[in-house]
Design a protein around this motif. Sequence first.
Motif, PDB file in Angstrom:
ATOM      1  N   ARG A 125       8.895  -1.163  -5.961  1.00 39.43           N
ATOM      2  CA  ARG A 125       8.023  -1.368  -4.798  1.00 39.43           C
ATOM      3  C   ARG A 125       8.462  -2.592  -4.009  1.00 39.43           C
ATOM      4  O   ARG A 125       8.471  -2.580  -2.780  1.00 39.43           O
ATOM      5  CB  ARG A 125       6.575  -1.516  -5.240  1.00 39.43           C
ATOM      6  CG  ARG A 125       5.627  -1.702  -4.060  1.00 39.43           C
ATOM      7  CD  ARG A 125       4.170  -1.676  -4.462  1.00 39.43           C
ATOM      8  NE  ARG A 125       3.307  -1.920  -3.312  1.00 39.43           N
ATOM      9  CZ  ARG A 125       1.981  -1.911  -3.352  1.00 39.43           C
ATOM     10  NH1 ARG A 125       1.359  -1.659  -4.503  1.00 39.43           N
ATOM     11  NH2 ARG A 125       1.272  -2.149  -2.261  1.00 39.43           N
ATOM     12  N   ALA A 128      11.557  -1.529  -2.115  1.00 34.25           N
ATOM     13  CA  ALA A 128      11.240  -0.669  -0.968  1.00 34.25           C
ATOM     14  C   ALA A 128      10.726  -1.516   0.189  1.00 34.25           C
ATOM     15  O   ALA A 128      11.127  -1.339   1.346  1.00 34.25           O
ATOM     16  CB  ALA A 128      10.207   0.375  -1.369  1.00 34.25           C
ATOM     17  N   ALA A 129       9.835  -2.463  -0.134  1.00 33.77           N
ATOM     18  CA  ALA A 129       9.297  -3.354   0.895  1.00 33.77           C
ATOM     19  C   ALA A 129      10.385  -4.244   1.471  1.00 33.77           C
ATOM     20  O   ALA A 129      10.484  -4.424   2.692  1.00 33.77           O
ATOM     21  CB  ALA A 129       8.184  -4.211   0.300  1.00 33.77           C
ATOM     22  N   SER A 130      11.196  -4.790   0.595  1.00 38.71           N
ATOM     23  CA  SER A 130      12.229  -5.714   1.029  1.00 38.71           C
ATOM     24  C   SER A 130      13.302  -5.010   1.850  1.00 38.71           C
ATOM     25  O   SER A 130      13.772  -5.533   2.859  1.00 38.71           O
ATOM     26  CB  SER A 130      12.862  -6.395  -0.185  1.00 38.71           C
ATOM     27  OG  SER A 130      13.787  -7.366   0.233  1.00 38.71           O
ATOM     28  N   ALA A 132      12.967  -2.276   3.654  1.00 40.82           N
ATOM     29  CA  ALA A 132      12.429  -1.923   4.967  1.00 40.82           C
ATOM     30  C   ALA A 132      12.346  -3.163   5.853  1.00 40.82           C
ATOM     31  O   ALA A 132      12.793  -3.153   7.014  1.00 40.82           O
ATOM     32  CB  ALA A 132      11.051  -1.282   4.807  1.00 40.82           C
ATOM     33  N   GLY A 133      11.777  -4.241   5.301  1.00 42.92           N
ATOM     34  CA  GLY A 133      11.654  -5.471   6.082  1.00 42.92           C
ATOM     35  C   GLY A 133      12.998  -6.078   6.416  1.00 42.92           C
ATOM     36  O   GLY A 133      13.244  -6.511   7.556  1.00 42.92           O
ATOM     37  N   ILE A 175       6.356  -6.325   7.585  1.00 39.97           N
ATOM     38  CA  ILE A 175       6.681  -5.089   6.879  1.00 39.97           C
ATOM     39  C   ILE A 175       6.690  -5.302   5.370  1.00 39.97           C
ATOM     40  O   ILE A 175       6.107  -4.522   4.604  1.00 39.97           O
ATOM     41  CB  ILE A 175       8.048  -4.542   7.354  1.00 39.97           C
ATOM     42  CG1 ILE A 175       7.961  -4.089   8.807  1.00 39.97           C
ATOM     43  CG2 ILE A 175       8.505  -3.383   6.465  1.00 39.97           C
ATOM     44  CD1 ILE A 175       9.295  -3.756   9.431  1.00 39.97           C
ATOM     45  N   PHE A 176       7.339  -6.381   4.913  1.00 41.48           N
ATOM     46  CA  PHE A 176       7.426  -6.642   3.479  1.00 41.48           C
ATOM     47  C   PHE A 176       6.040  -6.822   2.857  1.00 41.48           C
ATOM     48  O   PHE A 176       5.731  -6.232   1.815  1.00 41.48           O
ATOM     49  CB  PHE A 176       8.271  -7.886   3.215  1.00 41.48           C
ATOM     50  CG  PHE A 176       8.314  -8.263   1.754  1.00 41.48           C
ATOM     51  CD1 PHE A 176       9.208  -7.645   0.900  1.00 41.48           C
ATOM     52  CD2 PHE A 176       7.456  -9.214   1.237  1.00 41.48           C
ATOM     53  CE1 PHE A 176       9.251  -7.964  -0.458  1.00 41.48           C
ATOM     54  CE2 PHE A 176       7.477  -9.555  -0.104  1.00 41.48           C
ATOM     55  CZ  PHE A 176       8.380  -8.925  -0.953  1.00 41.48           C
ATOM     56  N   CYS A 177       5.205  -7.636   3.472  1.00 37.42           N
ATOM     57  CA  CYS A 177       3.892  -7.927   2.892  1.00 37.42           C
ATOM     58  C   CYS A 177       3.027  -6.678   2.793  1.00 37.42           C
ATOM     59  O   CYS A 177       2.343  -6.455   1.787  1.00 37.42           O
ATOM     60  CB  CYS A 177       3.188  -9.000   3.721  1.00 37.42           C
ATOM     61  SG  CYS A 177       3.957 -10.629   3.629  1.00 37.42           S
ATOM     62  N   ILE A 178       3.053  -5.857   3.831  1.00 37.13           N
ATOM     63  CA  ILE A 178       2.222  -4.651   3.829  1.00 37.13           C
ATOM     64  C   ILE A 178       2.692  -3.666   2.773  1.00 37.13           C
ATOM     65  O   ILE A 178       1.893  -3.127   1.995  1.00 37.13           O
ATOM     66  CB  ILE A 178       2.228  -4.002   5.222  1.00 37.13           C
ATOM     67  CG1 ILE A 178       1.465  -4.888   6.213  1.00 37.13           C
ATOM     68  CG2 ILE A 178       1.614  -2.608   5.181  1.00 37.13           C
ATOM     69  CD1 ILE A 178       1.534  -4.416   7.650  1.00 37.13           C
ATOM     70  N   VAL A 179       3.995  -3.423   2.722  1.00 32.84           N
ATOM     71  CA  VAL A 179       4.511  -2.431   1.767  1.00 32.84           C
ATOM     72  C   VAL A 179       4.425  -2.929   0.331  1.00 32.84           C
ATOM     73  O   VAL A 179       4.069  -2.181  -0.580  1.00 32.84           O
ATOM     74  CB  VAL A 179       5.969  -2.063   2.115  1.00 32.84           C
ATOM     75  CG1 VAL A 179       6.544  -1.093   1.079  1.00 32.84           C
ATOM     76  CG2 VAL A 179       6.048  -1.441   3.501  1.00 32.84           C
ATOM     77  N   ALA A 180       4.707  -4.222   0.099  1.00 33.42           N
ATOM     78  CA  ALA A 180       4.787  -4.737  -1.269  1.00 33.42           C
ATOM     79  C   ALA A 180       3.428  -5.079  -1.864  1.00 33.42           C
ATOM     80  O   ALA A 180       3.178  -4.820  -3.053  1.00 33.42           O
ATOM     81  CB  ALA A 180       5.693  -5.970  -1.307  1.00 33.42           C
TER      82      ALA A 180
END
Length: 237
Positions: A125, A128-130, A132-133, A175-180
């Motif tokens: 996770r 994935a966040a990292s 994308a961001g 992006i990172f904060c929301i996804v992670a």
Amino acid sequence: MSNPTDPGARSGGPAAFASTRGRFYAYVLALLCCVFLISNISATKVIEIGPFVADGGAFLFPLAYILGDVISEVYGFRAARRAVLMGFAMQALAVLVFFLVQVAPAGPGYENQSAFEAVLGFYPRIVAASLAGYLVGQLLNAYVLVKVKEKMGEKHLWVRLLTSTGVGEFADTLIFCIVAFAGVIPGWDFVNYIIVGFVYKVAVEIVLMPITYRVIGWIKARETTYAPGGAETDAKV
């Protein structure tokens, strides 16, 4: 605002770039990939320092943007894009390896399977966040820096660094904060996490800007292909 150590402060001139076949591109690229990998593993731990909430990646990850600035400024957008995609590929490889290790049966005497899963089981996770961001943020960072350089030439490096970092870091952090961590960090702490992450990363860029100036100037002076109109196949968007 100008800085006497700015490699382009004395002359506007057309935008110049060096070839990725030069002496230092491979070294900066390798360092960027290492910073990205280490930061993402460290980011699996949420930390709290006083009223501030962050993750372990905060210690090192801002350097990824500084290195991205160095590549964009010296070698151009295509070279920066290549570096971003290489970092992306290495991170994907890390995810695959960690997953295979996690699902493989534990050997005799190994009693840390649950600890391994608790840390690196969350890693996909984070990645994935990292990814994308990082992909959006770094490409925006490189694009903005090169576009500003094409308009301003070699002068006012500080404008390129601050503008590109502000745009790239904001997109990356959001992006990172929301996804992670959406749903993991509750309420106001989550908003705090986003704000602190963005402000901290930009602050690190500002504090380290004199060093960034010196590194960029040092590499430019030693890359023999660095010249106006040089390495067009690397520099053009």
